[in-house]
Design a protein around this motif. Sequence first.
Motif, short mmCIF file in Angstrom:
data_model
loop_
_atom_site.label_atom_id
_atom_site.label_comp_id
_atom_site.label_asym_id
_atom_site.label_seq_id
_atom_site.Cartn_x
_atom_site.Cartn_y
_atom_site.Cartn_z
N THR A 16 10.78 -9.99 74.27
CA THR A 16 10.38 -11.34 74.68
C THR A 16 8.87 -11.57 74.63
O THR A 16 8.43 -12.70 74.83
N LEU A 19 7.70 -14.52 72.61
CA LEU A 19 7.81 -15.84 73.24
C LEU A 19 6.55 -16.16 74.05
O LEU A 19 6.10 -17.30 74.07
N TYR A 20 6.03 -15.15 74.71
CA TYR A 20 4.80 -15.33 75.49
C TYR A 20 3.66 -15.79 74.57
O TYR A 20 2.94 -16.75 74.88
N ARG A 22 3.93 -17.13 71.50
CA ARG A 22 4.22 -18.36 70.77
C ARG A 22 4.35 -19.59 71.67
O ARG A 22 3.83 -20.65 71.36
N LEU A 23 5.06 -19.44 72.80
CA LEU A 23 5.34 -20.60 73.65
C LEU A 23 4.53 -20.65 74.94
O LEU A 23 4.66 -21.58 75.72
N HIS A 24 3.75 -19.60 75.18
CA HIS A 24 2.83 -19.56 76.31
C HIS A 24 3.52 -19.64 77.67
O HIS A 24 3.15 -20.44 78.53
N ALA A 120 17.18 -26.93 76.38
CA ALA A 120 16.21 -26.66 75.31
C ALA A 120 16.85 -26.68 73.92
O ALA A 120 16.23 -27.09 72.95
#
Length: 145
Positions: A16, A19-20, A22-24, A120
């Motif tokens: 994951t 995701l941190y 890329r999507l902050h 989402a």
Amino acid sequence: MRTHDTQRRSVNPPPTDALYDRLHFSQATRVGDMIWVSGQVGVDTTTMAPAVGMDAQARLAFEGVRTVLEAAGAGLEDIVELTTFHTDLRGDMPVFSRVKDEYITGRYPSWTAIGVAQPALPELLVEIRAVAVAGCGRQDRSPTG
């Protein structure tokens, strides 16, 4: 970690961490013994495709919660609050509740279930977020104490 520790730590178990970046957002944030778990959904992490049906999505979402809590130094037994978001709150609740009771098997947390119109991804049926206190579920205390 000591209870009075106020250091803030992001928790992003592999895979994951992308995701941190890329999507902050973090999968969880831990401050002291408190852990806030971001919403987990019924997506297979190998294919990134949503599973089919409430049973499968609920299981994947609870596995996501378990994985994040373990990476934060806690477990499902440490959940003190559960919030679930459902696209068919009334229709899917019997199946969801059965799966939930397989993962959370005693000292039940506070729980709020909310109906939502637009998750989402359009295929998603449920999202689960949790608040936990590391170590509290291992204490030998009465259910009301």
